[in-house]
Design a protein around this motif. Structure first.
Motif, PDB file in Angstrom:
ATOM      1  N   GLY A 122      -4.983  -3.167   0.122  1.00  0.00           N
ATOM      2  CA  GLY A 122      -4.115  -3.724  -0.907  1.00  0.00           C
ATOM      3  C   GLY A 122      -4.143  -2.911  -2.186  1.00  0.00           C
ATOM      4  O   GLY A 122      -3.114  -2.755  -2.860  1.00  0.00           O
ATOM      5  N   GLN A 123      -5.314  -2.380  -2.526  1.00  0.00           N
ATOM      6  CA  GLN A 123      -5.423  -1.553  -3.727  1.00  0.00           C
ATOM      7  C   GLN A 123      -4.702  -0.225  -3.531  1.00  0.00           C
ATOM      8  O   GLN A 123      -4.051   0.277  -4.449  1.00  0.00           O
ATOM      9  CB  GLN A 123      -6.892  -1.311  -4.074  1.00  0.00           C
ATOM     10  N   PHE A 124      -4.790   0.354  -2.339  1.00  0.00           N
ATOM     11  CA  PHE A 124      -4.084   1.599  -2.052  1.00  0.00           C
ATOM     12  C   PHE A 124      -2.576   1.383  -2.180  1.00  0.00           C
ATOM     13  O   PHE A 124      -1.865   2.238  -2.718  1.00  0.00           O
ATOM     14  CB  PHE A 124      -4.432   2.096  -0.649  1.00  0.00           C
ATOM     15  N   ILE A 125      -2.106   0.249  -1.675  1.00  0.00           N
ATOM     16  CA  ILE A 125      -0.691  -0.090  -1.782  1.00  0.00           C
ATOM     17  C   ILE A 125      -0.275  -0.183  -3.255  1.00  0.00           C
ATOM     18  O   ILE A 125       0.751   0.369  -3.670  1.00  0.00           O
ATOM     19  CB  ILE A 125      -0.417  -1.428  -1.070  1.00  0.00           C
ATOM     20  N   LYS A 126      -1.075  -0.872  -4.063  1.00  0.00           N
ATOM     21  CA  LYS A 126      -0.777  -0.998  -5.497  1.00  0.00           C
ATOM     22  C   LYS A 126      -0.827   0.360  -6.190  1.00  0.00           C
ATOM     23  O   LYS A 126      -0.015   0.648  -7.078  1.00  0.00           O
ATOM     24  CB  LYS A 126      -1.773  -1.947  -6.157  1.00  0.00           C
ATOM     25  N   ASP A 127      -1.782   1.193  -5.788  1.00  0.00           N
ATOM     26  CA  ASP A 127      -1.923   2.493  -6.438  1.00  0.00           C
ATOM     27  C   ASP A 127      -0.747   3.408  -6.127  1.00  0.00           C
ATOM     28  O   ASP A 127      -0.386   4.264  -6.945  1.00  0.00           O
ATOM     29  CB  ASP A 127      -3.244   3.146  -6.026  1.00  0.00           C
ATOM     30  N   TYR A 128      -0.118   3.220  -4.962  1.00  0.00           N
ATOM     31  CA  TYR A 128       1.095   3.981  -4.687  1.00  0.00           C
ATOM     32  C   TYR A 128       2.208   3.582  -5.657  1.00  0.00           C
ATOM     33  O   TYR A 128       2.914   4.434  -6.204  1.00  0.00           O
ATOM     34  CB  TYR A 128       1.555   3.774  -3.247  1.00  0.00           C
TER      35      TYR A 128
ATOM     36  N   THR B  14      -9.281   8.105  -8.923  1.00  0.00           N
ATOM     37  CA  THR B  14      -9.341   7.284  -7.716  1.00  0.00           C
ATOM     38  C   THR B  14      -7.969   6.697  -7.398  1.00  0.00           C
ATOM     39  O   THR B  14      -7.492   6.760  -6.256  1.00  0.00           O
ATOM     40  CB  THR B  14     -10.377   6.165  -7.886  1.00  0.00           C
ATOM     41  N   ARG B  15      -7.315   6.139  -8.410  1.00  0.00           N
ATOM     42  CA  ARG B  15      -5.983   5.570  -8.191  1.00  0.00           C
ATOM     43  C   ARG B  15      -4.974   6.661  -7.804  1.00  0.00           C
ATOM     44  O   ARG B  15      -4.109   6.457  -6.936  1.00  0.00           O
ATOM     45  CB  ARG B  15      -5.508   4.837  -9.444  1.00  0.00           C
ATOM     46  N   TYR B  16      -5.091   7.807  -8.440  1.00  0.00           N
ATOM     47  CA  TYR B  16      -4.205   8.945  -8.169  1.00  0.00           C
ATOM     48  C   TYR B  16      -4.343   9.389  -6.709  1.00  0.00           C
ATOM     49  O   TYR B  16      -3.352   9.558  -5.985  1.00  0.00           O
ATOM     50  CB  TYR B  16      -4.590  10.062  -9.125  1.00  0.00           C
ATOM     51  N   MET B  17      -5.578   9.561  -6.248  1.00  0.00           N
ATOM     52  CA  MET B  17      -5.800  10.008  -4.879  1.00  0.00           C
ATOM     53  C   MET B  17      -5.413   8.935  -3.870  1.00  0.00           C
ATOM     54  O   MET B  17      -4.878   9.234  -2.796  1.00  0.00           O
ATOM     55  CB  MET B  17      -7.261  10.415  -4.680  1.00  0.00           C
ATOM     56  N   ASN B  18      -5.660   7.670  -4.198  1.00  0.00           N
ATOM     57  CA  ASN B  18      -5.229   6.589  -3.311  1.00  0.00           C
ATOM     58  C   ASN B  18      -3.710   6.609  -3.132  1.00  0.00           C
ATOM     59  O   ASN B  18      -3.194   6.489  -2.009  1.00  0.00           O
ATOM     60  CB  ASN B  18      -5.639   5.227  -3.879  1.00  0.00           C
TER      61      ASN B  18
END
Length: 305
Positions: free
Chosen positions: A59-65, A105-109
Motif C-alpha cells: 500500500g505504501q509503494f502504491i501511494k509512493d507512486y 525511500t519514497r522515490y525508489m518505491n
C-alpha cells in the motif's frame, strides 16, 4: 476490462493503484489496452517480483507512486517554463535527495512501480533482461552503479553468464533498499552492495559488464563519468547506459535535446556506441516525443573507444 486485469500478480496491483489514483484511469487504459502477450507475460513476472519486495507494505509503494507522479508534474512545469532542470550541481542533489532517507525511500518505491506503469521503463527493463544480459561474456564480472530499487541487479544476478555481481551507490538509503530487495528475492548469486563514490573508488578493478541506468542524467560532470566507465571496463567488456532525455525529476542535472546528441556525447568520452534503442514515454510515438521534447529513454550498449 483491460487484458491484464485477470493476471494473478499484475491484476491486484493495478486494481490497488487505480483505487489510490482513480484520476489515472484514462492513462492506464492507454497504457494497457493493446499490449501483446509477450509483454503481458513479462509484466506479470515483474509484478511477481514487486509483490515479493513490497510485501505487506505494498500500500505504501502504491501511494509512493502517486507521490512520485505529482512530484514529476511539478518538475516538468519547471522544465517547460525554464528550458532546464531545477538543480545544477551534484551537491544540491546530495543535500536535497540522496541524504534524505525518507525522500529516497519514497522515490525508489515509486520508481519500482514505474517498471510496470510506464511503458518506456518496462521496455528498457525487458531489453536489458532479454537482450543485453544474455550477450555478456561467460563468467563475467558485473558492476551496477546506482542500483536504486535493486531490481536490475537482481536480474543480473539471475543471469548464468554472470559469475560476480557488485553494486555501488553514494546513497546509504539506496544501498539499504537494494540489500532489502535482494534479501527478499534471493538471487542465484550473492551481490556485493557497497557504499561507494564512483569518482573515488576504494580499489581499482575492471569489470566485463557495467550498468549505468538512469544515472548519467544525475551527473554534474557526465563526461568525466563516461570516461571513468571506460577506465573500469575490460578490453572486451560492455557498458549498458540508459538515460531519459527531456525528463524532469528532482535530482536530474544533465540533458540533451535529442538521442543523437546523447549518443554523440557518449562517443566523444571514451566509449564506442555499438547498439542503441529508443523508447518514448507512454502513449507517444517516437516522432511525437521528438517534436514535443517529451521523455525518451535512450539506451546505448557501448565498448571501449
Amino acid at each position: 476490462m483491460l487484458p491484464i486485469q485477470d493476471q494473478p500478480n499484475l491484476g491486484p496491483l493495478l486494481a490497488a493503484q487505480l483505487a489510490s489514483e482513480p484520476q489515472h484511469e484514462r492513462y492506464f487504459q492507454r497504457r494497457f489496452s493493446d499490449i501483446d502477450p509477450t509483454e503481458a507475460a513479462f509484466l506479470e513476472e515483474i509484478a511477481g517480483y514487486i509483490t515479493v519486495v513490497a510485501g505487506t507494505d505494498i500500500g505504501q509503494f502504491i501511494k509512493d507512486y502517486g507521490w512520485l507522479c505529482q512530484m514529476q508534474v511539478e518538475e516538468e512545469l519547471y522544465f517547460r517554463r525554464n528550458n532546464r532542470y531545477r538543480l545544477t550541481t551534484l551537491q544540491q542533489a546530495i543535500d536535497d535527495v540522496y541524504s534524505n532517507k525518507e525522500f529516497m525511500t519514497r522515490y525508489m518505491n515509486g520508481l519500482l512501480m514505474t517498471q510496470l506503469w510506464w511503458s518506456n521503463h518496462t521496455a528498457v527493463l525487458r531489453y536489458y533482461r532479454d537482450h543485453y544480459l544474455p550477450s555478456v561474456k561467460q563468467n563475467a564480472r558485473h558492476l551496477e552503479i546506482g542500483p536504486g530499487h535493486g531490481l536490475q541487479v537482481f536480474l543480473a544476478a539471475e543471469q548464468p553468464r554472470i559469475a560476480e555481481a557488485v553494486t555501488w551507490d553514494l546513497s546509504p538509503a539506496s544501498i539499504a533498499l537494494t540489500e532489502e530487495c535482494l534479501a527478499k528475492l534471493k538471487p542465484r548469486i550473492h551481490v556485493q552492495c557497497i557504499l561507494e563514490n564512483m569518482f573515488a573508488p576504494k580499489a581499482a578493478t575492471a569489470f566485463d559488464s557495467i550498468v549505468f541506468s538512469e544515472v548519467l542524467e544525475h551527473m554534474e560532470k557526465p563526461g568525466d563519468a563516461l570516461q571513468l566507465l571506460s577506465n573500469l571496463l575490460t578490453p572486451d567488456g560492455r557498458v549498458f547506459i540508459n538515460m531519459p532525455i527531456n525528463s524532469a525529476a528532482p535530482d536530474h542535472l544533465f540533458n540533451t535535446g535529442t538521442p543523437e546528441e546523447l549518443f554523440d556525447y557518449i562517443g566523444s568520452h571514451g566509449l564506442k556506441v555499438v547498439e542503441t534503442a529508443l523508447y518514448p514515454a507512454t502513449g507517444n510515438s517516437l516522432e511525437r516525443a521528438r517534436r514535443k521534447r517529451l521523455t525518451i529513454n535512450c539506451v546505448a550498449i557501448c565498448g571501449k573507444a
